[in-house]
Design a protein around this motif. Structure first.
Motif, PDB file in Angstrom:
ATOM      1  N   LEU A  40      90.099  16.268  26.106  1.00 49.49           N
ATOM      2  CA  LEU A  40      91.381  16.060  25.429  1.00 49.49           C
ATOM      3  C   LEU A  40      91.157  15.476  24.040  1.00 49.49           C
ATOM      4  N   ALA A  41      90.212  14.552  23.930  1.00 50.59           N
ATOM      5  CA  ALA A  41      89.891  13.964  22.625  1.00 50.59           C
ATOM      6  C   ALA A  41      89.257  15.007  21.708  1.00 50.59           C
ATOM      7  N   HIS A  42      88.451  15.901  22.261  1.00 51.63           N
ATOM      8  CA  HIS A  42      87.828  16.987  21.493  1.00 51.63           C
ATOM      9  C   HIS A  42      88.901  17.865  20.848  1.00 51.63           C
ATOM     10  N   ARG A  43      89.886  18.257  21.619  1.00 55.15           N
ATOM     11  CA  ARG A  43      90.954  19.124  21.097  1.00 55.15           C
ATOM     12  C   ARG A  43      91.796  18.386  20.057  1.00 55.15           C
ATOM     13  N   LEU A  44      92.016  17.088  20.287  1.00 52.94           N
ATOM     14  CA  LEU A  44      92.760  16.276  19.316  1.00 52.94           C
ATOM     15  C   LEU A  44      92.026  16.246  17.979  1.00 52.94           C
ATOM     16  N   LEU A  45      90.706  16.052  18.024  1.00 55.36           N
ATOM     17  CA  LEU A  45      89.907  16.014  16.797  1.00 55.36           C
ATOM     18  C   LEU A  45      89.991  17.340  16.046  1.00 55.36           C
ATOM     19  N   LEU A  46      89.896  18.443  16.783  1.00 53.44           N
ATOM     20  CA  LEU A  46      89.988  19.753  16.144  1.00 53.44           C
ATOM     21  C   LEU A  46      91.335  19.930  15.438  1.00 53.44           C
ATOM     22  N   ASP A  47      92.413  19.441  16.061  1.00 51.85           N
ATOM     23  CA  ASP A  47      93.733  19.538  15.441  1.00 51.85           C
ATOM     24  C   ASP A  47      93.801  18.713  14.158  1.00 51.85           C
ATOM     25  N   VAL A  48      93.208  17.516  14.188  1.00 50.38           N
ATOM     26  CA  VAL A  48      93.205  16.661  12.996  1.00 50.38           C
ATOM     27  C   VAL A  48      92.395  17.317  11.882  1.00 50.38           C
ATOM     28  N   LEU A  49      91.240  17.881  12.225  1.00 49.12           N
ATOM     29  CA  LEU A  49      90.423  18.560  11.223  1.00 49.12           C
ATOM     30  C   LEU A  49      91.148  19.778  10.656  1.00 49.12           C
ATOM     31  N   ASP A  50      91.895  20.454  11.505  1.00 46.65           N
ATOM     32  CA  ASP A  50      92.613  21.657  11.068  1.00 46.65           C
ATOM     33  C   ASP A  50      93.755  21.305  10.108  1.00 46.65           C
TER      34      ASP A  50
END
Length: 423
Positions: free
Chosen positions: A277-287
């Motif tokens: 869940l944290a991995h996907r959150l990070l990807l969203d922030v980077l995006d």
């Protein structure tokens, strides 16, 4: 409380045998004599000369005292408490057999830390290898799974297949369990499909695991983060999966079955899957380039922001702190590190939460080109060593002691027999 403290009917004035005393205290017969040598119990030689007897009232008093001292339900508000010599969590630090866990992980490999946890001895340079027959059986079982199967599915199936291939799995002696641990962990890694055709199963376990998590060629700094993460995550007291392992071991399930129980619990979204869940959150922030809209969407949906806070650490998670320090040296990790800091800063405006190990794992998996499930795989492989340490402890305890009593809140009997539906 009064009911628990009351004398057990029928014990007044009785003499108990060593076996009865051990059962009442929940210990082995040898421990009963240890109590005698320490002056905590008095014994009397049986007139028949077949052993010692003990005053029932004195034994019951010791049992009550032990319950209070070891954290029975009367002193913990109903929470289960289990004596262990493996991990201590205290004031934003944690220790393996009394040694700071972050210092161990900084200096020793995952395999060396596992040996320390299991035996209390360090074996410098130790590496775990799996029997070819065990690996072949596990790989065939894993390959038969649907393509969309998750990492915990694969690991659980690999553990069951390896168990079926081991005719000595029911040997619960210490040496046998240690042997199982040293071969099961590398078998689990080898059973996972490699992501590169030129991957070779050799070297330290972290190096072998890398090829199952990323298609990139690893650099030394990244391998160090992976090995350190494995060492940091070996154990963390009685987490939900570890408790499941101890319940299985209490019923004298063999080591493979106990590990399988842990893997089953680990798959829950509140435990092993949290790093995904944290991995996907990070990807969203980077995006999006900012944590603010991503955090707002999480909160608007009624979800807690993953990767933040830990119920056992009021301050910073020491595991996260150790990994973030190492991640500074990983090529290409800077954007993910900056995104993680942005998440922490954004949420800290209202709630002073610190990054936990799930967010640190997410930074590692994102910057290493791994999938969102990679953190769950790392967690499961790492924790297997801790689960085996707990089986070793539990096999030394009284069997089936993990048997709490249910508090029935349903209809009081007698109730009439129910009639057929629809009449």
């Amino acid at each position: 409380m009064r009911d628990r403290e009351a004398a057990t009917p029928g014990l007044e004035g009785r003499r108990l045998s060593t076996k009865e005393t051990a059962e009442l205290l929940g210990v082995k017969p040898e421990t009963v004599y240890a109590y005698v040598s320490r002056g905590q119990l008095s014994s009397r030689r049986d007139p028949g000369g077949r052993g010692s007897t003990f005053d029932a009232k004195e034994v019951e008093a010791l049992a009550r005292r032990n319950m209070r001292e070891t954290g029975g339900s009367s002193s913990t508000g109903g929470e289960l408490s289990v004596r262990t010599r493996i991990t201590l969590i205290d004031k934003d630090r944690y220790y393996f057999r009394g040694v700071d866990a972050t210092e161990l992980a900084a200096r020793y490999s995952y395999e060396e830390i596992a040996e320390w946890l299991w035996t209390g001895e360090l074996r410098p340079g130790v590496t775990f290898t799996a029997p070819e027959a065990s690996v072949n059986v596990a790989r065939r079982a894993v390959d038969a799974l649907p393509e969309h199967s998750g990492p915990t599915d694969r690991l659980r199936v690999a553990a069951i297949a390896a168990a079926a291939a081991d005719p000595l799995r029911f040997d619960l002696s210490e040496d046998a369990v240690l042997g199982t641990g040293r071969t099961l962990i590398p078998t689990l890694v080898a059973a996972l499909p490699p992501l590169r055709h030129d991957h070779r199963d050799e070297g330290p376990l972290a190096q072998r695991l890398w090829g199952r998590l990323s298609g990139r060629t690893p650099d030394d700094a990244s391998l160090r983060v992976l090995d350190t993460a494995l060492g940091l995550l070996v154990d963390h007291d009685l987490a939900a999966s570890t408790l499941a392992v101890r319940v299985a071991a209490s019923a004298r399930a063999h080591t493979y079955a106990a590990v399988s129980a842990g893997l089953g619990v680990l798959e829950g979204p509140l435990h092993g899957a949290a790093s995904g869940l944290a991995h996907r959150l990070l990807l969203d922030v980077l995006d999006l380039g900012s944590a603010a809209p991503v955090v707002a969407d999480e909160l608007r949906a009624g979800r807690r922001v993953p990767g933040l806070g830990h119920r056992l650490y009021p301050g910073e998670d020491p595991r996260a702190r150790a990994l973030f320090t190492l991640l500074e040296d990983v090529p290409g990790a800077a954007p993910a590190l900056a995104a993680a800091r942005d998440i922490v800063t954004t949420t800290a405006r209202h709630t002073p939460l610190h990054a936990n190990v799930d967010l640190a794992l997410a930074v590692f998996t994102v910057s290493s080109g791994m999938s969102a499930s990679a953190g769950e795989t790392i967690f499961a492989i790492a924790r297997t060593a801790g689960w085996i340490a707990h089986t070793l402890e539990e096999y030394e305890e009284r069997p089936l002691r993990m048997r709490p009593s249910g508090r029935y809140v349903g209809e009081r009997p007698p109730q009439p027999l129910p009639g057929p539906l629809g009449r």
